[in-house]
Motif scaffolding. Structure first.
Motif, PDB file in Angstrom:
ATOM      1  N   ALA A 245       0.829  -1.205   0.000  1.00  0.00           N
ATOM      2  CA  ALA A 245       0.000   0.000   0.000  1.00  0.00           C
ATOM      3  C   ALA A 245       0.864   1.255   0.000  1.00  0.00           C
ATOM      4  O   ALA A 245       0.544   2.241  -0.684  1.00  0.00           O
ATOM      5  N   VAL A 246       1.956   1.235   0.756  1.00  0.00           N
ATOM      6  CA  VAL A 246       2.860   2.392   0.788  1.00  0.00           C
ATOM      7  C   VAL A 246       3.504   2.592  -0.572  1.00  0.00           C
ATOM      8  O   VAL A 246       3.648   3.731  -1.047  1.00  0.00           O
ATOM      9  N   TYR A 247       3.891   1.505  -1.213  1.00  0.00           N
ATOM     10  CA  TYR A 247       4.489   1.629  -2.547  1.00  0.00           C
ATOM     11  C   TYR A 247       3.519   2.293  -3.513  1.00  0.00           C
ATOM     12  O   TYR A 247       3.889   3.226  -4.248  1.00  0.00           O
ATOM     13  N   ARG A 248       2.268   1.861  -3.527  1.00  0.00           N
ATOM     14  CA  ARG A 248       1.314   2.433  -4.467  1.00  0.00           C
ATOM     15  C   ARG A 248       0.969   3.875  -4.114  1.00  0.00           C
ATOM     16  O   ARG A 248       0.790   4.707  -5.003  1.00  0.00           O
ATOM     17  N   LEU A 249       0.892   4.189  -2.820  1.00  0.00           N
ATOM     18  CA  LEU A 249       0.599   5.562  -2.434  1.00  0.00           C
ATOM     19  C   LEU A 249       1.719   6.490  -2.861  1.00  0.00           C
ATOM     20  O   LEU A 249       1.473   7.556  -3.459  1.00  0.00           O
ATOM     21  N   ALA A 250       2.962   6.116  -2.570  1.00  0.00           N
ATOM     22  CA  ALA A 250       4.094   6.955  -2.981  1.00  0.00           C
ATOM     23  C   ALA A 250       4.196   7.027  -4.497  1.00  0.00           C
ATOM     24  O   ALA A 250       4.532   8.085  -5.056  1.00  0.00           O
ATOM     25  N   ALA A 251       3.899   5.924  -5.192  1.00  0.00           N
ATOM     26  CA  ALA A 251       3.954   5.933  -6.648  1.00  0.00           C
ATOM     27  C   ALA A 251       2.899   6.855  -7.237  1.00  0.00           C
ATOM     28  O   ALA A 251       3.139   7.537  -8.246  1.00  0.00           O
ATOM     29  N   LEU A 253       1.824   9.536  -5.825  1.00  0.00           N
ATOM     30  CA  LEU A 253       2.201  10.913  -5.542  1.00  0.00           C
ATOM     31  C   LEU A 253       3.455  11.341  -6.277  1.00  0.00           C
ATOM     32  O   LEU A 253       3.591  12.528  -6.603  1.00  0.00           O
ATOM     33  N   GLY A 254       4.380  10.426  -6.528  1.00  0.00           N
ATOM     34  CA  GLY A 254       5.655  10.849  -7.095  1.00  0.00           C
ATOM     35  C   GLY A 254       6.343   9.870  -8.003  1.00  0.00           C
ATOM     36  O   GLY A 254       7.511  10.077  -8.332  1.00  0.00           O
ATOM     37  N   GLY A 255       5.706   8.771  -8.396  1.00  0.00           N
ATOM     38  CA  GLY A 255       6.321   7.835  -9.315  1.00  0.00           C
ATOM     39  C   GLY A 255       6.868   6.593  -8.630  1.00  0.00           C
ATOM     40  O   GLY A 255       6.944   6.498  -7.400  1.00  0.00           O
ATOM     41  N   GLY A 256       7.281   5.613  -9.456  1.00  0.00           N
ATOM     42  CA  GLY A 256       7.727   4.326  -8.951  1.00  0.00           C
ATOM     43  C   GLY A 256       8.960   4.402  -8.070  1.00  0.00           C
ATOM     44  O   GLY A 256       9.078   3.663  -7.089  1.00  0.00           O
ATOM     45  N   THR A 257       9.906   5.283  -8.398  1.00  0.00           N
ATOM     46  CA  THR A 257      11.094   5.419  -7.558  1.00  0.00           C
ATOM     47  C   THR A 257      10.720   5.888  -6.159  1.00  0.00           C
ATOM     48  O   THR A 257      11.267   5.409  -5.158  1.00  0.00           O
ATOM     49  N   ALA A 258       9.774   6.815  -6.067  1.00  0.00           N
ATOM     50  CA  ALA A 258       9.294   7.265  -4.760  1.00  0.00           C
ATOM     51  C   ALA A 258       8.670   6.110  -3.997  1.00  0.00           C
ATOM     52  O   ALA A 258       8.808   6.016  -2.763  1.00  0.00           O
ATOM     53  N   GLY A 259       7.977   5.213  -4.711  1.00  0.00           N
ATOM     54  CA  GLY A 259       7.394   4.059  -4.051  1.00  0.00           C
ATOM     55  C   GLY A 259       8.438   3.163  -3.417  1.00  0.00           C
ATOM     56  O   GLY A 259       8.265   2.679  -2.291  1.00  0.00           O
ATOM     57  N   LEU A 514      -3.399  18.224  -5.782  1.00  0.00           N
ATOM     58  CA  LEU A 514      -4.380  18.177  -4.709  1.00  0.00           C
ATOM     59  C   LEU A 514      -4.212  16.914  -3.872  1.00  0.00           C
ATOM     60  O   LEU A 514      -4.325  16.942  -2.640  1.00  0.00           O
ATOM     61  N   ALA A 515      -3.916  15.792  -4.522  1.00  0.00           N
ATOM     62  CA  ALA A 515      -3.684  14.549  -3.792  1.00  0.00           C
ATOM     63  C   ALA A 515      -2.477  14.667  -2.880  1.00  0.00           C
ATOM     64  O   ALA A 515      -2.492  14.224  -1.728  1.00  0.00           O
ATOM     65  N   VAL A 516      -1.414  15.272  -3.377  1.00  0.00           N
ATOM     66  CA  VAL A 516      -0.202  15.451  -2.567  1.00  0.00           C
ATOM     67  C   VAL A 516      -0.503  16.297  -1.339  1.00  0.00           C
ATOM     68  O   VAL A 516      -0.161  15.945  -0.201  1.00  0.00           O
ATOM     69  N   LEU A 517      -1.127  17.429  -1.558  1.00  0.00           N
ATOM     70  CA  LEU A 517      -1.401  18.329  -0.439  1.00  0.00           C
ATOM     71  C   LEU A 517      -2.412  17.729   0.529  1.00  0.00           C
ATOM     72  O   LEU A 517      -2.325  17.948   1.742  1.00  0.00           O
ATOM     73  N   GLY A 518      -3.377  16.955   0.013  1.00  0.00           N
ATOM     74  CA  GLY A 518      -4.339  16.316   0.904  1.00  0.00           C
ATOM     75  C   GLY A 518      -3.681  15.291   1.804  1.00  0.00           C
ATOM     76  O   GLY A 518      -3.929  15.252   3.020  1.00  0.00           O
ATOM     77  N   ALA A 546       1.687   6.707   5.809  1.00  0.00           N
ATOM     78  CA  ALA A 546       1.554   7.955   5.049  1.00  0.00           C
ATOM     79  C   ALA A 546       2.832   8.775   5.137  1.00  0.00           C
ATOM     80  O   ALA A 546       3.279   9.368   4.145  1.00  0.00           O
ATOM     81  N   LEU A 547       3.437   8.833   6.335  1.00  0.00           N
ATOM     82  CA  LEU A 547       4.704   9.555   6.478  1.00  0.00           C
ATOM     83  C   LEU A 547       5.788   8.917   5.620  1.00  0.00           C
ATOM     84  O   LEU A 547       6.608   9.613   5.017  1.00  0.00           O
ATOM     85  N   ALA A 548       5.806   7.576   5.570  1.00  0.00           N
ATOM     86  CA  ALA A 548       6.818   6.889   4.768  1.00  0.00           C
ATOM     87  C   ALA A 548       6.620   7.165   3.282  1.00  0.00           C
ATOM     88  O   ALA A 548       7.594   7.399   2.550  1.00  0.00           O
ATOM     89  N   ALA A 549       5.367   7.146   2.824  1.00  0.00           N
ATOM     90  CA  ALA A 549       5.111   7.422   1.405  1.00  0.00           C
ATOM     91  C   ALA A 549       5.526   8.840   1.048  1.00  0.00           C
ATOM     92  O   ALA A 549       6.192   9.074   0.026  1.00  0.00           O
ATOM     93  N   GLY A 550       5.143   9.823   1.888  1.00  0.00           N
ATOM     94  CA  GLY A 550       5.544  11.197   1.615  1.00  0.00           C
ATOM     95  C   GLY A 550       7.041  11.379   1.690  1.00  0.00           C
ATOM     96  O   GLY A 550       7.640  12.095   0.863  1.00  0.00           O
ATOM     97  N   GLY A 551       7.676  10.762   2.671  1.00  0.00           N
ATOM     98  CA  GLY A 551       9.131  10.835   2.753  1.00  0.00           C
ATOM     99  C   GLY A 551       9.797  10.204   1.555  1.00  0.00           C
ATOM    100  O   GLY A 551      10.834  10.679   1.083  1.00  0.00           O
ATOM    101  N   GLY A 552       9.219   9.114   1.035  1.00  0.00           N
ATOM    102  CA  GLY A 552       9.767   8.502  -0.167  1.00  0.00           C
ATOM    103  C   GLY A 552       9.712   9.426  -1.368  1.00  0.00           C
ATOM    104  O   GLY A 552      10.644   9.461  -2.184  1.00  0.00           O
ATOM    105  N   VAL A 553       8.638  10.200  -1.473  1.00  0.00           N
ATOM    106  CA  VAL A 553       8.536  11.174  -2.564  1.00  0.00           C
ATOM    107  C   VAL A 553       9.637  12.231  -2.436  1.00  0.00           C
ATOM    108  O   VAL A 553      10.278  12.619  -3.420  1.00  0.00           O
ATOM    109  N   VAL A 554       9.877  12.708  -1.215  1.00  0.00           N
ATOM    110  CA  VAL A 554      10.909  13.718  -0.998  1.00  0.00           C
ATOM    111  C   VAL A 554      12.284  13.166  -1.348  1.00  0.00           C
ATOM    112  O   VAL A 554      13.082  13.819  -2.050  1.00  0.00           O
ATOM    113  N   ILE A 555      12.596  11.964  -0.885  1.00  0.00           N
ATOM    114  CA  ILE A 555      13.909  11.382  -1.153  1.00  0.00           C
ATOM    115  C   ILE A 555      14.099  11.150  -2.644  1.00  0.00           C
ATOM    116  O   ILE A 555      15.181  11.405  -3.201  1.00  0.00           O
TER     117      ILE A 555
END
Length: 745
Positions: A245-251, A253-259, A514-518, A546-555
C-alpha cells in the motif's frame, strides 16, 4: 530457509533441536491456514469488484480505475475482510460460529471465486505483482547474454540471502504462541467469547470487551478451526501488504522510484515489524488506514470516477471495526473527500443531485456494518466509545440512574479514616512506593521520532528519524503536479468514456497536486493529533505509512548521486540496527525453551514474561490447573481476578480484571459502603469461589502510573484485609495470592 533458522535457533539460550520439528510442523500448518485465509479473502473481494457496479443508479464504471494490479489486490483484500467479518458477526449472533461453519464458509468462498471472473483475474494479479519486483527483473537474466545472466542470478541470490538474514528473527517469532499482554488480556479472550456467542458486552466492568471486535471475529474463525497458530502469520502477511500500500501511495504521488524509497522508509521502522508479529490489532489498523490514504489519493486524482471514494469508505469501515482511534482518520479523510466532491470537475453533469446520491452511498458504506459496534455501546452503555467518554464507573444499586466514578468515590472515605487506623497506615506504606517515573508532557513529532524510548512500553520499539523527511513534501521539486500550480485553468472540452467533460488544460496535474497536499495535511494533522493524546508509540503507527510514502517522494526528488548514496547507507544502517534488536528480542523469548516443552506452553510463557509489569501468571496458571487436576479445586469454580486479566489458559472459570484499577473489587467495595460481610455475600451470590490477587502488578501500578495513588492504596488496603479475614489462602506464588472464599463466614 528453515535449516538456516534451525542453525541460528540452536545458538540461542536454552535451545535444542529436540522439539524443533514439532514447532516447525505446527508453524507450517498455521502459516498455511493464514495464507489460505489471506488469499480467499482477496478472492472474495475480487469477485465483488468484478461482479457488482459501484452504486446502484449512479453512472459509474463497474470497477475502479486502478493504476496497477497491486491496487486491485489490496482493495479486494479489504472488501473481503469487511464481508468475512460481517458473516462471522451474523454467525456469532446466531450462536453458529464454529469450526464447521467457518470451514463451510471458506469452501463457499473458494467455489464462488472459482466460478466467477474474479478468481482468474486475482491469480493474474499475483503474477503481475511478481513482475513488478527488482528480484524478478534480475531473475529474467536467463534471457540475456551469459555475462548478464550470471550477474542477474548473483544479484538475485544476494538479495534473497540478505532478506533471509534480516528477516529470520521475525519469521521465528511467527512460529511462537502469543506472549503479548494486550492480546492475552482481551484480544484473544474477546475472540473466545465471540465463539461462545457473546458478541455484545453488557457488563460495564469488562469495558475492553466493548471495543470494536471485527479483528477478534477474524481471530475467532482461526480459533474455531483449531489454528491459533495462524493469527500471528496472518498479521505478518498484513504487514507485508501494508508495504504494498505504501508503494502504491508513494507511486501515485511521485512515481515508482518514490514508491521504492517509501517502502524502504517503512521497512526500516522497527515498531512497524514489532506489531506485525503479535495478535494485536494495530498492524491491521495500519493497513486499513494506508489503504484509505491510497483510496483518498486516487479519489483526489480521479474525481470524475467516484469508485475510489467508495473504496475509501470501505477502508475506513474496516478501520472503524478494528479500533476506536480509527474515528480520527474517518472524520478527517471524510471531510477532505467531501470537500473534493464539491470541487470541479463534477462526477456527473447533473451536479448536486449526483453528489447527494454519492454522499449517501459513501455514508452507507462507511457506517455499515461496523457501525454496529458503536451503536451497541450506545444502547448498552450510553456511550458510543465506551468507556472512553464516561470512564470507569459503576451503577449504584440504591439509585439506578446514578453513575459514580470509582476512584473519586474512594476519596471521601480516605478523609474519614483516623491517621492511626490500620488501613490509613497501609495506605501510607503503599504510597511510599511511588516513583513518578512516567512522562507527563505531551510529545511532538520530532521528539517521538528521535526519542522513541520515552514513549515505548517495550524497550525494542524504535521509530525511524528519516520519516521527518515527510515535513518537506510540499517543497519536493519532482512531485507530480506541483509545477502546474501557477498555470491558468482554461476550460476545454475533452471526450472521456464516451461523454463530454469540462476540463482545464492541466486538470490532471492540478488533481495530482491536490492529492499530494491532501495526504500531507491529513498525515501531519493525524500524527500531531494522536501524538498529543497518548504516551504510547504504537498509537501513532497507522500514520507512519503515510509519512513513509511522503518521505519517499521527498527522497526520490533529490536526484544527486551523493545524496542517494547517503540514503542507501542510512537505510542499511537502520535495517541492521533493527535486525540486531530483533535478535536480542529473540534471545529474551528463548524459542528453544518452547521447543523442548512438547505439550505445555506455560513454562515457556513464564520465562518470557507474558506481562510487562509482573511475570507470575503463567506459573500461577499452571499451579491452579494442577489444583484442579488433583481435585482440590473444581473446573466449575469461578476465580475473581484482581489486578490480573490473563485467565484464558485456566481450566476453570474466571472473571478477569483488564484494567489497572481492580474494577470489580472497587465496585463491590463501594456498593457495600466498605462493609466486608456485604462484599462477601455479593461475591458468593455471583458464584465467585476464589480470589486471585496479583500483588506484584498492583505495586507496579502504584509506583509507575499517574492515577490517584491514595485512592488506589485505600482499595488495595481493604482488599488485603478482606483476604486475611474472610478467606482461606490456597497458595502464594510469584507475587500472587489465591484465596478461597467458599467456607469462611
Amino acid at each position: 530457509m528453515l535449516g538456516a533458522i534451525a542453525c541460528v535457533w540452536t545458538s540461542l539460550p536454552g535451545a535444542s533441536l529436540a522439539g524443533w520439528p514439532r514447532v516447525i510442523a505446527e508453524g507450517a500448518a498455521g502459516h498455511f491456514v493464514a495464507a489460505s485465509a489471506f488469499i480467499l479473502q482477496a478472492l472474495l473481494g475480487a469477485q465483488v469488484l468484478s461482479s457488482l457496479g459501484w452504486g446502484r443508479g449512479v453512472d459509474t464504471r463497474p470497477s475502479a480505475p486502478f493504476d496497477s494490479a497491486l491496487e486491485r489486490f489490496l482493495f479486494s483484500w479489504v472488501i473481503g475482510f469487511v464481508l468475512i467479518t460481517l458473516a462471522a458477526m451474523l454467525l456469532a449472533q446466531a450462536g453458529l460460529l464454529g469450526g464447521w461453519s467457518v470451514a463451510a464458509g471458506a469452501g463457499a468462498i473458494a467455489l464462488l471465486a472459482a466460478q466467477g471472473r474474479g478468481a482468474a483475474r486475482s491469480l493474474r494479479i499475483l503474477a503481475a505483482c511478481r513482475g513488478r519486483t527488482a528480484a524478478a527483473r534480475w531473475l529474467a537474466g536467463w534471457k540475456q547474454a551469459p555475462g548478464q545472466r550470471a550477474a542477474g542470478i548473483a544479484g538475485a541470490i544476494a538479495l534473497l540471502a540478505g532478506a533471509l538474514y534480516w528477516s529470520w528473527p521475525l519469521l521465528v517469532q511467527t512460529l511462537l504462541p502469543n506472549s503479548d499482554w494486550d492480546s492475552a488480556v482481551y484480544h484473544l479472550p474477546m475472540a473466545t467469547r465471540q465463539l461462545d456467542g457473546i458478541l455484545w458486552n453488557r457488563d460495564p466492568l469488562f469495558s475492553n470487551y466493548s471495543f470494536p471486535g471485527s479483528a477478534s471475529l477474524l481471530y475467532a474463525c482461526f480459533l474455531a478451526l483449531g489454528f491459533e497458530s495462524a493469527i500471528i502469520p496472518y498479521n505478518f502477511l498484513a504487514t507485508l501488504l501494508t508495504l504494498g500500500a505504501v508503494y502504491r501511495l508513494a507511486a501515485r504521488l511521485g512515481g515508482g522510484t518514490a514508491g521504492v524509497w517509501g517502502v524502504l522508509l517503512l521497512a526500516s521502522t522497527h515498531i512497524f515489524w514489532q506489531l506485525g508479529v503479535d495478535p494485536r490489532i494495530d498492524g491491521l489498523l495500519s493497513l486499513f488506514i494506508a489503504a484509505g490514504f491510497l483510496a483518498l489519493a486516487g479519489w483526489l486524482d480521479e474525481r470524475e470516477e467516484p469508485a475510489f471514494l467508495f473504496l475509501l469508505a470501505l477502508c475506513l469501515n474496516a478501520a472503524l471495526g478494528t479500533k476506536y482511534t480509527a474515528i480520527f482518520f474517518a472524520a478527517g479523510m471524510s471531510a477532505v473527500a467531501f470537500l473534493a466532491l464539491w470541487l470541479p470537475p463534477t462526477p456527473r453533469r447533473d451536479g448536486a443531485r449526483a453528489r447527494r446520491r454519492i454522499l449517501l452511498l459513501y455514508l452507507a458504506l462507511l457506517l455499515v456494518p461496523n457501525g454496529v459496534w458503536y451503536a451497541s455501546n450506545v444502547v448498552l452503555h450510553g456511550d458510543p466509545l465506551f468507556p472512553m467518554l464516561r470512564g470507569d464507573y459503576y451503577r449504584d444499586t440504591r439509585d439506578p440512574t446514578a453513575r459514580l466514578p470509582m476512584l473519586n468515590a474512594l476519596a471521601p472515605h480516605l478523609e474519614t479514616l483516623p491517621d492511626d487506623s490500620a488501613i490509613a497506615k497501609a495506605t501510607r506504606v503503599l504510597e511510599s512506593h511511588s516513583s513518578d517515573s512516567v512522562r507527563h508532557n505531551l510529545f511532538d513529532l520530532a521528539d517521538m521520532l528521535v526519542h522513541p524510548d520515552e514513549y515505548a512500553v517495550k524497550p525494542n520499539h524504535f521509530t525511524n528519524p528519516l520519516l521527518l523527511a515527510f515535513l518537506f513534501l510540499p517543497f519536493a521539486a519532482r512531485i507530480r503536479g506541483l509545477r502546474a500550480a501557477a498555470r491558468p485553468f482554461a476550460a476545454r472540452i475533452r471526450l472521456r468514456h464516451g461523454a463530454a467533460r469540462i476540463r482545464g488544460p492541466d486538470d490532471h496535474e492540478s488533481q495530482g497536486r491536490l492529492a499530494v497536499l491532501g495526504v500531507y495535511a491529513l498525515g501531519l494533522a493525524f500524527f500531531v493529533g494522536l501524538a498529543s493524546q497518548t504516551n504510547l508509540l504504537r498509537y501513532a503507527l497507522p500514520v507512519l505509512p503515510a509519512l513513509a510514502a511522503g518521505g519517499g517522494v521527498v527522497i526520490a526528488s533529490i536526484g544527486h548521486v551523493a545524496w542517494r548514496s547517503a540514503w542507501i547507507v542510512a537505510f542499511a544502517a537502520l535495517l541492521l540496527h533493527n535486525h540486531r534488536a530483533e535478535v536480542g528480542k529473540l534471545r529474551l523469548l528463548e524459542p528453544g525453551v518452547y521447543a523442548v516443552h512438547d505439550a505445555d506452553r506455560l513454562p515457556w510463557l513464564q520465562g518470557v514474561g507474558y506481562n510487562f509489569a509482573a511475570r507470575g501468571m503463567p506459573i500461577v496458571t499452571e499451579r491452579i490447573n494442577r489444583e484442579i487436576a488433583d481435585g482440590r479445586m473444581s473446573s466449575d469454580d469461578l476465580v475473581l481476578m484482581v489486578g490480573e486479566g490473563k485467565g484464558r489458559l485456566l481450566d476453570c472459570g474466571s472473571m478477569p480484571d483488564s484494567s489497572w484499577f481492580r474494577q470489580r473489587w472497587l465496585v463491590e467495595l463501594l456498593r457495600a459502603d466498605f462493609d466486608h460481610d456485604t462484599v462477601l455475600r455479593s461475591l458468593r451470590a455471583q458464584g465467585v469461589t476464589h480470589i486471585l490477587y496479583n500483588r506484584a502488578f498492583y505495586n507496579w501500578v502504584i509506583a509507575n502510573t499517574t492515577t490517584p495513588r491514595s485512592t488506589l492504596a485505600v482499595g488495595g488496603a481493604h482488599l488485603e484485609r478482606f483476604l486475611r479475614q474472610r478467606g482461606e489462602r490456597v497458595f502464594r506464588l510469584a507475587g500472587m495470592e489465591l484465596v478461597s472464599i467458599q467456607r469462611r463466614p
